[in-house]
Design a protein around this motif. Structure first.
Motif, PDB file in Angstrom:
ATOM      1  N   ASP A 161      -6.203  -2.627  -3.073  1.00 52.92           N
ATOM      2  CA  ASP A 161      -7.348  -2.216  -4.845  1.00 52.92           C
ATOM      3  C   ASP A 161      -6.833  -2.496  -6.072  1.00 52.92           C
ATOM      4  O   ASP A 161      -5.911  -2.886  -5.621  1.00 52.92           O
ATOM      5  CB  ASP A 161      -6.751  -0.699  -4.211  1.00 52.92           C
ATOM      6  CG  ASP A 161      -7.399  -0.308  -3.100  1.00 52.92           C
ATOM      7  OD1 ASP A 161      -8.501  -0.658  -3.005  1.00 52.92           O
ATOM      8  OD2 ASP A 161      -6.942   0.825  -3.239  1.00 52.92           O
ATOM      9  N   TYR A 178      -3.242   7.405  -4.001  1.00 51.97           N
ATOM     10  CA  TYR A 178      -3.026   6.797  -2.697  1.00 51.97           C
ATOM     11  C   TYR A 178      -4.189   4.835  -3.049  1.00 51.97           C
ATOM     12  O   TYR A 178      -5.323   4.862  -3.417  1.00 51.97           O
ATOM     13  CB  TYR A 178      -3.397   6.716  -1.393  1.00 51.97           C
ATOM     14  CG  TYR A 178      -2.847   5.988   0.106  1.00 51.97           C
ATOM     15  CD1 TYR A 178      -1.694   5.644   0.693  1.00 51.97           C
ATOM     16  CD2 TYR A 178      -4.002   5.043  -0.014  1.00 51.97           C
ATOM     17  CE1 TYR A 178      -1.387   5.266   0.823  1.00 51.97           C
ATOM     18  CE2 TYR A 178      -3.669   3.865   1.240  1.00 51.97           C
ATOM     19  CZ  TYR A 178      -2.476   4.444   2.211  1.00 51.97           C
ATOM     20  OH  TYR A 178      -2.196   2.998   2.747  1.00 51.97           O
ATOM     21  N   ALA A 234      -4.509   0.971  -1.499  1.00 50.76           N
ATOM     22  CA  ALA A 234      -4.719   0.121  -0.523  1.00 50.76           C
ATOM     23  C   ALA A 234      -4.436  -1.183  -0.617  1.00 50.76           C
ATOM     24  O   ALA A 234      -4.406  -1.162  -1.735  1.00 50.76           O
ATOM     25  CB  ALA A 234      -5.917   0.451   0.914  1.00 50.76           C
ATOM     26  N   ALA A 293       0.635  -1.140   0.165  1.00 56.51           N
ATOM     27  CA  ALA A 293       0.163   0.411  -0.185  1.00 56.51           C
ATOM     28  C   ALA A 293       1.069   1.310   0.131  1.00 56.51           C
ATOM     29  O   ALA A 293       1.807   1.480   0.237  1.00 56.51           O
ATOM     30  CB  ALA A 293      -0.539  -0.193   1.381  1.00 56.51           C
TER      31      ALA A 293
END
Length: 160
Positions: free
Chosen positions: A133, A128, A130, A74
């Motif tokens: 994802d 971003y 995680a 992440a």
């Protein structure tokens, strides 16, 4: 890019091991042939082969259109896509980056048409991601008929 044809996808990240040394991790997937994109439909681009995949970001058998963030990966990513469309002077072209099948995080589109020439496009962003994802690339064109997507790629890059 060498002699390959078709599509490419690239994911790379770096992190530190317990010893503090940087460890590179990532994936580069590609399709070994051009892909046909129908007119008027956003189409997820697929990848049937890999040059490398250090942490299971990509599968060549399930969800081949995705690069998925795996455990301990992440972070903030530079995510980009490029594509070269088959020559055609009708309609418009577009490319998008989408996260988890819902959130569009970058788009480029317009009438980037050159008589007799292929149409290159590129877009990128920082986002971003995680664990779990996934990122996919969508292509759109409105020429009135199917067009080939050539030499296209999707990449994610981060440094931890």
């Amino acid at each position: 890019m060498g002699s390959w044809t078709g599509v490419s996808s690239y994911a790379e990240a770096s992190s530190s091991s317990s010893s503090g040394a940087n460890i590179a991790m990532g994936a580069r997937a590609y399709n070994n042939a051009d892909l046909s994109v129908p007119t008027g439909v956003s189409t997820a681009l697929t990848f049937n082969s890999e040059l490398f995949d250090t942490h299971g970001f990509h599968s060549t058998s399930v969800n081949t259109n995705r690069l998925t963030v795996t455990a301990d990966c992440a972070g903030y990513y530079h995510i980009g896509v490029n594509i070269q469309w088959q020559a055609n002077t009708a309609g418009s072209r577009g490319i998008s980056i989408r996260v988890n099948g819902v959130t569009y995080i970058a788009n480029q589109g317009g009438n980037h048409l050159v008589a007799g020439g292929e149409c290159p496009m590129e877009v990128s962003t920082i986002y971003y991601l995680a664990v779990g994802d996934y990122v996919e690339t969508l292509a759109y064109q409105s020429s009135g008929g199917a067009l080939l997507a050539r030499y296209y790629g999707n990449y994610i890059v981060t440094g931890k």
